[in-house]
Write a protein that holds these residues in place. Structure first.
Motif, PDB file in Angstrom:
ATOM      1  N   ASP A 119       0.823  -1.214   0.000  1.00 43.32           N
ATOM      2  CA  ASP A 119       0.000   0.000   0.000  1.00 43.32           C
ATOM      3  C   ASP A 119       0.860   1.269   0.000  1.00 43.32           C
ATOM      4  N   VAL A 122       2.265   1.487  -3.745  1.00 44.68           N
ATOM      5  CA  VAL A 122       1.237   1.624  -4.786  1.00 44.68           C
ATOM      6  C   VAL A 122       0.387   2.864  -4.592  1.00 44.68           C
ATOM      7  N   ARG A 157      -0.916  -7.224  -9.655  1.00 47.05           N
ATOM      8  CA  ARG A 157      -2.038  -7.027  -8.732  1.00 47.05           C
ATOM      9  C   ARG A 157      -2.835  -5.755  -9.027  1.00 47.05           C
ATOM     10  N   ASN A 158      -2.240  -4.829  -9.757  1.00 51.84           N
ATOM     11  CA  ASN A 158      -2.864  -3.521  -9.966  1.00 51.84           C
ATOM     12  C   ASN A 158      -2.931  -3.179 -11.447  1.00 51.84           C
ATOM     13  N   ARG A 161      -2.306   0.335 -13.447  1.00 48.08           N
ATOM     14  CA  ARG A 161      -1.574   1.268 -12.582  1.00 48.08           C
ATOM     15  C   ARG A 161      -0.218   1.641 -13.175  1.00 48.08           C
TER      16      ARG A 161
END
Length: 282
Positions: A119, A122, A157-158, A161
């Motif tokens: 977190d 990102v 995972r993103n 992004r």
């Protein structure tokens, strides 16, 4: 936020800042290289994630990436590899605790109180960078070893992004190697099913966004067979139809001599993706 280093470098500025992180609950440092083009307007950003035992200094002092960032007009941001401070949990050995955050969000005590590096990298850090520096919201990500694992996992995972992702000598299957097994057990617990969300080989199986993966691996890397095992990522990518360029580099080891030898190619790769992304947005 306080600037603690400010050095002229290839026409731009290599800076290091310290700030209070709400996500990690401690004081963190990050390095940011601003190329000369940043004086005329916002530039895109490459995030670099370093490996075990490293901090924000290793890449900026050893890789020589500033030269290429200045040529291509991109900023490079290097966060630390874990939370820091007297109140932050630690462990014996170099592969767990401070300097070994593995870019996951820990769920187990005592790690969950601070170890939320996913977190931080990102969400919190880009928000801080984009609010305070002449950069755009176009991002790419790269890293080495544990940081190569982080770059692959964060990108997978993103979706959407990052414009591009690359890695040097990444830990591609932390669920299956000693470094990863120790860290994931401590941070996430004994349930191996929960580990899959932090394992690049598992994530490519279900990736909705087929962001191409670029991986360079030294053929004489001392950790190649025991900890890195790039053939597992290659097999997973082939099975999933996920684009992967795995380049084995004969004679190269795990060190920054390897990174410095090919970082120019990686910066050029990311710069092209960031330019094409900016063109698409316009």
């Amino acid at each position: 936020m306080q600037r603690i280093e400010h050095r002229a470098c290839f026409g731009g500025w290599q800076n290091v800042y310290e700030h209070a992180s709400a996500t990690l609950g401690c004081t963190m440092r990050f390095a940011i290289y601003l190329p000369p083009q940043a004086a005329d307007g916002p530039v895109p950003v490459l995030y670099w994630l370093s490996g075990l035992t490293c901090n924000e200094q290793n890449f900026i002092t050893k890789a020589g990436a500033q030269r290429y960032a200045a040529e291509h007009g991109i900023a490079i941001v290097c966060p630390d590899t874990s939370p820091r401070g007297d109140g932050v949990a630690d462990a014996e050995g170099y592969d767990l605790g401070k300097g070994a955050g593995f870019y996951v969000n820990a769920t187990q005590a005592p790690w969950a109180a601070h170890y939320r590096m996913h977190d931080y990298v990102v969400v919190e850090l880009p928000a801080l960078i984009e609010a305070n520096f002449p950069v755009t919201a176009s991002r790419s990500i790269s890293g080495h070893s544990m940081g190569g694992h982080g770059a692959l996992v964060l990108a997978l995972r993103n979706p959407g992004r990052y414009r591009s992702v690359s890695a040097f000598s990444p830990i591609v299957a932390p669920s299956k190697v000693p470094w990863g097994e120790r860290a994931l057990t401590a941070y996430l617990g004994e349930d191996r099913e929960s580990w899959k969300a932090w394992d690049a080989c598992e994530l490519v199986k279900q990736a909705s966004d087929k962001l191409p993966l670029l991986v360079d691996q030294g053929g004489d890397d001392e950790f190649l067979d025991g900890q890195l095992r790039p053939q597992l990522l290659q097999a997973a990518a082939v099975a999933a139809g996920h684009p992967l360029q795995l380049r084995m580099r004969p004679g190269y080891d795990h060190s920054y001599y390897f990174i410095a030898s090919f970082i120019g190619e990686h910066v050029a790769h990311h710069a092209a993706a960031l330019r094409s992304g900016a063109a698409a947005e316009s």
